[in-house]
Design a protein around this motif. Structure first.
Motif, PDB file in Angstrom:
ATOM      1  N   GLY A  61       9.477 -22.009   3.477  1.00  0.00           N
ATOM      2  CA  GLY A  61       9.268 -22.734   2.239  1.00  0.00           C
ATOM      3  C   GLY A  61       9.984 -22.190   1.031  1.00  0.00           C
ATOM      4  N   GLY A  62      10.846 -21.183   1.168  1.00  0.00           N
ATOM      5  CA  GLY A  62      11.567 -20.686   0.011  1.00  0.00           C
ATOM      6  C   GLY A  62      11.459 -19.190  -0.151  1.00  0.00           C
ATOM      7  N   ALA A  63      11.397 -18.749  -1.397  1.00  0.00           N
ATOM      8  CA  ALA A  63      11.414 -17.325  -1.721  1.00  0.00           C
ATOM      9  C   ALA A  63      10.215 -16.600  -1.122  1.00  0.00           C
ATOM     10  N   PRO A  64      10.466 -15.404  -0.574  1.00  0.00           N
ATOM     11  CA  PRO A  64       9.388 -14.629   0.025  1.00  0.00           C
ATOM     12  C   PRO A  64       8.541 -13.931  -1.034  1.00  0.00           C
ATOM     13  N   CYS A  65       7.464 -13.304  -0.580  1.00  0.00           N
ATOM     14  CA  CYS A  65       6.713 -12.407  -1.463  1.00  0.00           C
ATOM     15  C   CYS A  65       7.678 -11.339  -1.965  1.00  0.00           C
ATOM     16  N   ARG A  66       7.349 -10.798  -3.088  1.00  0.00           N
ATOM     17  CA  ARG A  66       8.101  -9.667  -3.629  1.00  0.00           C
ATOM     18  C   ARG A  66       7.086  -8.595  -3.981  1.00  0.00           C
ATOM     19  N   ILE A  67       7.531  -7.359  -3.945  1.00  0.00           N
ATOM     20  CA  ILE A  67       6.659  -6.235  -4.251  1.00  0.00           C
ATOM     21  C   ILE A  67       7.287  -5.440  -5.388  1.00  0.00           C
ATOM     22  N   VAL A  68       6.468  -5.039  -6.339  1.00  0.00           N
ATOM     23  CA  VAL A  68       6.900  -4.167  -7.425  1.00  0.00           C
ATOM     24  C   VAL A  68       6.138  -2.862  -7.265  1.00  0.00           C
ATOM     25  N   VAL A  69       6.857  -1.749  -7.267  1.00  0.00           N
ATOM     26  CA  VAL A  69       6.211  -0.447  -7.241  1.00  0.00           C
ATOM     27  C   VAL A  69       6.512   0.266  -8.543  1.00  0.00           C
ATOM     28  N   CYS A  70       5.489   0.841  -9.112  1.00  0.00           N
ATOM     29  CA  CYS A  70       5.652   1.629 -10.327  1.00  0.00           C
ATOM     30  C   CYS A  70       6.132   3.015  -9.920  1.00  0.00           C
ATOM     31  N   ARG A  71       7.163   3.484 -10.566  1.00  0.00           N
ATOM     32  CA  ARG A  71       7.720   4.802 -10.274  1.00  0.00           C
ATOM     33  C   ARG A  71       8.211   5.413 -11.584  1.00  0.00           C
ATOM     34  N   ASP A  72       7.255   5.856 -12.409  1.00  0.00           N
ATOM     35  CA  ASP A  72       7.663   6.435 -13.689  1.00  0.00           C
ATOM     36  C   ASP A  72       6.880   7.701 -13.957  1.00  0.00           C
ATOM     37  N   CYS A  73       6.165   7.750 -15.044  1.00  0.00           N
ATOM     38  CA  CYS A  73       5.564   8.998 -15.512  1.00  0.00           C
ATOM     39  C   CYS A  73       4.484   9.542 -14.583  1.00  0.00           C
ATOM     40  N   CYS A  74       3.696   8.703 -13.988  1.00  0.00           N
ATOM     41  CA  CYS A  74       2.634   9.154 -13.078  1.00  0.00           C
ATOM     42  C   CYS A  74       2.864   8.642 -11.672  1.00  0.00           C
ATOM     43  N   CYS A  75       3.033   7.338 -11.541  1.00  0.00           N
ATOM     44  CA  CYS A  75       3.272   6.758 -10.221  1.00  0.00           C
ATOM     45  C   CYS A  75       4.596   7.286  -9.683  1.00  0.00           C
ATOM     46  N   GLY A  76       4.599   7.635  -8.417  1.00  0.00           N
ATOM     47  CA  GLY A  76       5.840   8.087  -7.809  1.00  0.00           C
ATOM     48  C   GLY A  76       6.267   9.474  -8.219  1.00  0.00           C
ATOM     49  N   SER A  77       5.360  10.225  -8.829  1.00  0.00           N
ATOM     50  CA  SER A  77       5.719  11.565  -9.281  1.00  0.00           C
ATOM     51  C   SER A  77       4.866  12.613  -8.576  1.00  0.00           C
ATOM     52  N   ARG A  78       5.180  13.871  -8.847  1.00  0.00           N
ATOM     53  CA  ARG A  78       4.398  14.968  -8.272  1.00  0.00           C
ATOM     54  C   ARG A  78       2.968  14.991  -8.793  1.00  0.00           C
ATOM     55  N   LYS A  79       2.679  14.228  -9.844  1.00  0.00           N
ATOM     56  CA  LYS A  79       1.305  14.158 -10.360  1.00  0.00           C
ATOM     57  C   LYS A  79       0.357  13.566  -9.323  1.00  0.00           C
ATOM     58  N   VAL A  80       0.896  12.695  -8.469  1.00  0.00           N
ATOM     59  CA  VAL A  80       0.117  12.128  -7.358  1.00  0.00           C
ATOM     60  C   VAL A  80       0.541  12.925  -6.128  1.00  0.00           C
ATOM     61  N   THR A  81      -0.286  13.884  -5.768  1.00  0.00           N
ATOM     62  CA  THR A  81       0.085  14.808  -4.704  1.00  0.00           C
ATOM     63  C   THR A  81      -0.184  14.218  -3.318  1.00  0.00           C
ATOM     64  N   GLY A  82       0.545  14.736  -2.351  1.00  0.00           N
ATOM     65  CA  GLY A  82       0.315  14.376  -0.967  1.00  0.00           C
ATOM     66  C   GLY A  82       0.847  13.019  -0.551  1.00  0.00           C
ATOM     67  N   VAL A  83       1.654  12.391  -1.390  1.00  0.00           N
ATOM     68  CA  VAL A  83       2.212  11.073  -1.070  1.00  0.00           C
ATOM     69  C   VAL A  83       3.727  11.198  -0.992  1.00  0.00           C
ATOM     70  N   ASP A  84       4.293  10.678   0.081  1.00  0.00           N
ATOM     71  CA  ASP A  84       5.741  10.595   0.198  1.00  0.00           C
ATOM     72  C   ASP A  84       6.147   9.271  -0.438  1.00  0.00           C
ATOM     73  N   HIS A  85       6.443   9.316  -1.724  1.00  0.00           N
ATOM     74  CA  HIS A  85       6.712   8.099  -2.496  1.00  0.00           C
ATOM     75  C   HIS A  85       7.931   7.347  -1.979  1.00  0.00           C
ATOM     76  N   ALA A  86       8.965   8.072  -1.600  1.00  0.00           N
ATOM     77  CA  ALA A  86      10.165   7.417  -1.092  1.00  0.00           C
ATOM     78  C   ALA A  86       9.865   6.701   0.225  1.00  0.00           C
ATOM     79  N   ALA A  87       9.109   7.349   1.098  1.00  0.00           N
ATOM     80  CA  ALA A  87       8.755   6.719   2.375  1.00  0.00           C
ATOM     81  C   ALA A  87       7.884   5.490   2.153  1.00  0.00           C
TER      82      ALA A  87
END
Length: 123
Positions: free
Chosen positions: A7-33
């Motif tokens: 039916g057209g365009a698929p879902c899209r996903i936005v990930v926050c990767r700035d000051c807190c999200c995607g940073s070492r502040k959130v430990t134990g997460v492989d953000h790139a993976a």
């Protein structure tokens, strides 16, 4: 490769990767993976701060064209810091995402209201 609905365009996903999200502040997460795993299900856009830092890591699932036609709105998910939650998002998006497939109940635990909407509801 992300699935593209007939039916057209698929879902899209936005990930926050700035000051807190995607940073070492959130430990134990492989953000790139996590980002790459989500990319296997849908196109992913990496965003600067989405202004809900208290909910890091934030993932927004935007409906496909079919989902939007059914009245679906973007679904904001916070505290997506567990690989199982990422897998639940991947499965949901592959099934069609917002407006097409029911959101898995487990993702209700991650659903958040974006700050702009919280502010407008107080007015």
């Amino acid at each position: 490769m992300p699935a593209r609905p007939a039916g057209g365009a698929p879902c899209r996903i936005v990930v926050c990767r700035d000051c807190c999200c995607g940073s070492r502040k959130v430990t134990g997460v492989d953000h790139a993976a996590q980002t790459e795993r989500l990319r296997e299900a849908a196109p992913v856009r990496v965003s600067d701060c989405l202004d809900v830092c208290d909910q890091a890591n934030v993932v927004v699932v935007q409906p496909s064209a079919e989902g939007r036609a059914a009245g679906a709105r973007p679904v904001w998910l916070g505290l997506v810091n567990d690989p199982a939650a990422t897998e639940d998002i991947v499965s949901w998006v592959r099934e069609g995402g917002p407006g097409v497939a029911p959101r898995p109940g487990i993702l209700d635990l991650y659903a958040i209201t974006p700050l702009a909407r919280r502010r407008s509801n107080r007015s």
